[in-house]
Design a protein around this motif. Structure first.
Motif, short mmCIF file in Angstrom:
data_model
loop_
_atom_site.label_atom_id
_atom_site.label_comp_id
_atom_site.label_asym_id
_atom_site.label_seq_id
_atom_site.Cartn_x
_atom_site.Cartn_y
_atom_site.Cartn_z
N UNK B 81 69.60 89.25 14.58
CA UNK B 81 68.30 88.74 15.04
C UNK B 81 67.29 88.78 13.90
N UNK B 82 66.23 87.99 14.08
CA UNK B 82 65.18 87.96 13.06
C UNK B 82 64.44 89.30 12.99
N UNK B 83 64.57 90.11 14.06
CA UNK B 83 63.83 91.37 14.11
C UNK B 83 64.33 92.39 13.10
N UNK B 84 65.59 92.30 12.72
CA UNK B 84 66.13 93.25 11.75
C UNK B 84 65.29 93.20 10.48
N UNK B 269 58.59 101.14 16.72
CA UNK B 269 57.79 100.48 17.74
C UNK B 269 58.63 99.43 18.48
N UNK B 270 59.56 98.83 17.74
CA UNK B 270 60.45 97.84 18.34
C UNK B 270 61.35 98.53 19.38
N UNK B 284 67.99 99.13 22.81
CA UNK B 284 67.01 99.95 22.10
C UNK B 284 67.66 101.21 21.52
N UNK B 285 68.59 101.80 22.28
CA UNK B 285 69.27 102.99 21.78
C UNK B 285 70.11 102.65 20.55
N UNK B 286 70.70 101.44 20.54
CA UNK B 286 71.50 101.01 19.40
C UNK B 286 70.62 100.86 18.16
N UNK B 287 69.45 100.24 18.33
CA UNK B 287 68.53 100.09 17.20
C UNK B 287 68.07 101.47 16.71
#
Lengths: 297, 315
Positions: B81-84, B269-270, B284-287
């Protein structure tokens, strides 16, 4: 320190003192600003320049609104409860555990220390912790504010290191007199550990007083909200409806805005002054607290 | 006591007997330790076990044991994803700026305070600079937001200088400076304590020798004082490097809005938003786990570096 004289040294000292004064003024100005704004006349303050040096008029109207607001009162009492109950529990567990871990002859000590220290470097993280706390049924109870953060490893290590540094003779003498571990801890070690207890208590109290993430995550029931959550609503969301702040003033929209601003300043003062009153008395212990926490093992 | 323990060790008693003897003799200490261990097991180690949900499609109704296992699905989703890129870049930028500006600030303050001859002035400066450390982040951020608001103090000062007004809420480029400068305000005093303590440990004879040699003040600071506290600086720097991928969410979630996510959204925050606001626990836990693992590797590297520098290491 050696005194060197001469014009150069004098200029250096002067420049240094001047820079430090500027720095102190800059660091203090925001706090001064809030104090001054909170006792100003709300309408005059709203119209005045934002570069405040003196109160604009004088009025305690904002404080009156703050002190008559039931949500602020209730959350204040909640916070006091969390600080007293949570703080007592934290200090109790930290003192007891810290004492046990400070005894070098305790079998298994190194394993326990590893268990404790790992948590400084690795944790389950936000979501798994949330799921566990939720699964334990702590959500929306006062225990959610007290238990999940009851022990800070940093504070525990401060306590352990301090107790470890006390002379062994204290313990040995009492043991010859027939005292057991409970009496030694209570009668001998705890009084000697007063400086560490002071620092650790302060750290716990400040962190509970200022905590807003745990209640945001774990509490839905407004009756349990601590001060910081209500503060966040008033100060940052600009949401004065759910807190029923009585801003009914005769004037128009401008006056409403003026009072809403003034109330924010007064709320900050009311929420911050108590914690700032505690710390100067403990200031002399800070260095010890910071240094003990920095030493490992 | 030590000798008793040694004696215990030398007798080749079976482990169980040894354990029983230890508990019999030290049971009171174990009782004192019990609440602490209970806390660590429940609130630190159970959540660590709970990390397994990062490899599941966790459903609250099914629990950790009943949820479906999906392997690295959530990690793959995040990595593609672009969020990374956005969250990692923002995290590193904020840490980096904090390292460049925030790290030297308390050292400079400590050096300056150290040049004072003690007394009321020194104490006043210290007391004032410690204050923000005790103020809640909610209050700190509300004061900062007040100052940078459209009609706030900063804009009035800018107008006096004839400069363009700033628009914090909609201008992402302002986030870093506001975050870092307010961060320095919060931490400069408290963080200077450890350096002041180190400065107090520099042998006075060294100063005297340097003064007799006619060394000027600044040269003396450079050649005597700084080397004297270099080990402390190195240790703090290494600790900081180890934490370069961890920027907390507490302050940022109070400071940002969707208009400035582009610069303000960091990994933590993400995780907070996706997990707690959107309820995507497993993702979220994975991130979060990805972040923890990177942090841990960085910390090990920092520990290595510390040992190589002749320090005792962090672990």
């Amino acid at each position: 320190m050696a005194e060197d004289k001469g014009a150069g040294a004098k200029a250096f000292r002067l420049a240094n003192a001047l820079l430090l004064s500027l720095l102190a003024v800059a660091a203090f100005y925001p706090i001064f600003y809030v104090l001054v704004a909170s006792v100003s006349d709300p309408v005059k303050l709203y119209a005045a320049s934002k570069v405040l040096l003196f109160p604009q008029g004088f009025s305690l109207a904002a404080y009156k609104i703050v002190f008559t607001n039931s949500w602020i009162w209730r959350s204040y009492l909640n916070t006091l409860f969390y600080v007293v109950a949570g703080g007592a529990l934290s200090i109790f567990v930290t003192l007891l555990g810290g004492y046990a871990l400070s005894r070098k002859y305790l079998p298994g000590r190194s394993v326990f220390l590893v268990i404790v220290t790992i948590t400084m470097f690795f944790s389950g993280g936000l979501i798994p912790t949330f799921i566990i706390v939720n699964g334990l049924g702590l959500t929306d109870t006062v225990f959610a504010m007290i238990l999940p953060s009851a022990v800070s490893t940093y504070n525990l290590l401060v306590m352990k290191t301090f107790l470890q540094g006390l002379p062994d003779e204290m313990e040995e003498t009492s043991r010859i007199d027939g005292a057991n571990d409970f009496t030694i801890l209570w009668k001998v070690m705890a009084p000697l550990a007063a400086p560490a207890l002071a620092v650790v208590s302060l750290f716990y109290i400040v962190s509970i007083w200022n905590s807003y993430i745990a209640p945001t995550i774990y509490l839905r029931n407004r009756d349990l909200f601590p001060l910081q959550v209500i503060l966040r609503e008033i100060l940052l969301s600009g949401n004065t409806n759910s807190t029923n702040l009585n801003l009914s003033v005769s004037g128009g929209n401008e006056d409403y805005q003026a009072y809403s601003d003034a109330v924010k300043y007064a709320t900050i003062v009311v929420a911050t002054v108590p914690i700032l009153c505690v710390y100067p008395f403990l200031q002399r212990y800070f260095v010890k607290g910071v240094m003990l926490g920095a030493i490992k093992g | 006591m030590e000798s008793a323990q040694a004696a215990n060790r030398s007798t080749a008693a079976p482990a169980r007997l040894k354990l029983r003897r230890a508990i019999g003799r030290y049971w009171m200490l174990y009782v004192l330790l019990a609440p602490l261990l209970l806390y660590y097991v429940i609130f630190c180690y159970l959540p660590m076990f709970g990390i397994v949900i990062a490899f599941q499609d966790y459903r609250a109704t099914r629990g950790v044991f009943g949820s479906e296992w999906v392997g690295f699905k959530h990690f793959a989703a995040f990595f593609s994803s672009e969020y990374l890129w956005r969250t990692v870049r923002n995290t590193l930028s904020i840490s980096g700026l904090g390292l460049v500006f925030g790290f030297p600030a308390p050292i400079l303050l400590a050096l300056m305070l150290n040049e004072l001859r003690g007394g009321a002035f020194k104490k006043t400066v210290q007391t004032i600079t410690y204050i923000p450390h005790f103020i809640s982040v909610v209050v700190i951020v509300s004061i900062v937001m007040n100052f940078v608001s459209t009609k706030g103090l900063i804009n009035e000062l800018l107008a006096l200088l004839g400069a363009e007004p700033i628009r914090y809420a909609s201008d992402p480029s302002l986030f870093y400076p506001v975050y870092v400068i307010s961060g320095i305000w919060q931490t400069i005093g408290w963080d200077s304590i450890i350096f002041l303590a180190a400065l107090a440990g520099v042998a006075p004879e060294l100063y005297e020798a340097a003064t007799i040699d006619g060394a000027k003040r600044l040269r003396r600071i450079w050649h005597v004082t700084l080397p004297g506290i270099a080990p402390t600086i190195a240790l703090m720097l290494i600790l900081r490097m180890g934490g370069i991928m961890s920027v907390g969410y507490e302050k940022i979630i109070l400071m940002y809005n969707p208009g400035i996510y582009e610069k303000a959204d960091v990994i933590s925050t993400y995780v907070f938003r996706r997990g707690l606001s959107d309820g995507q626990y497993s993702f979220a836990a994975a991130v979060g786990l990805f972040n923890s693992v990177v942090n841990f590797i960085l910390l090990l590297a920092a520990d290595r570096a510390s040992k190589r520098l002749g320090q005792s290491g962090l672990l």
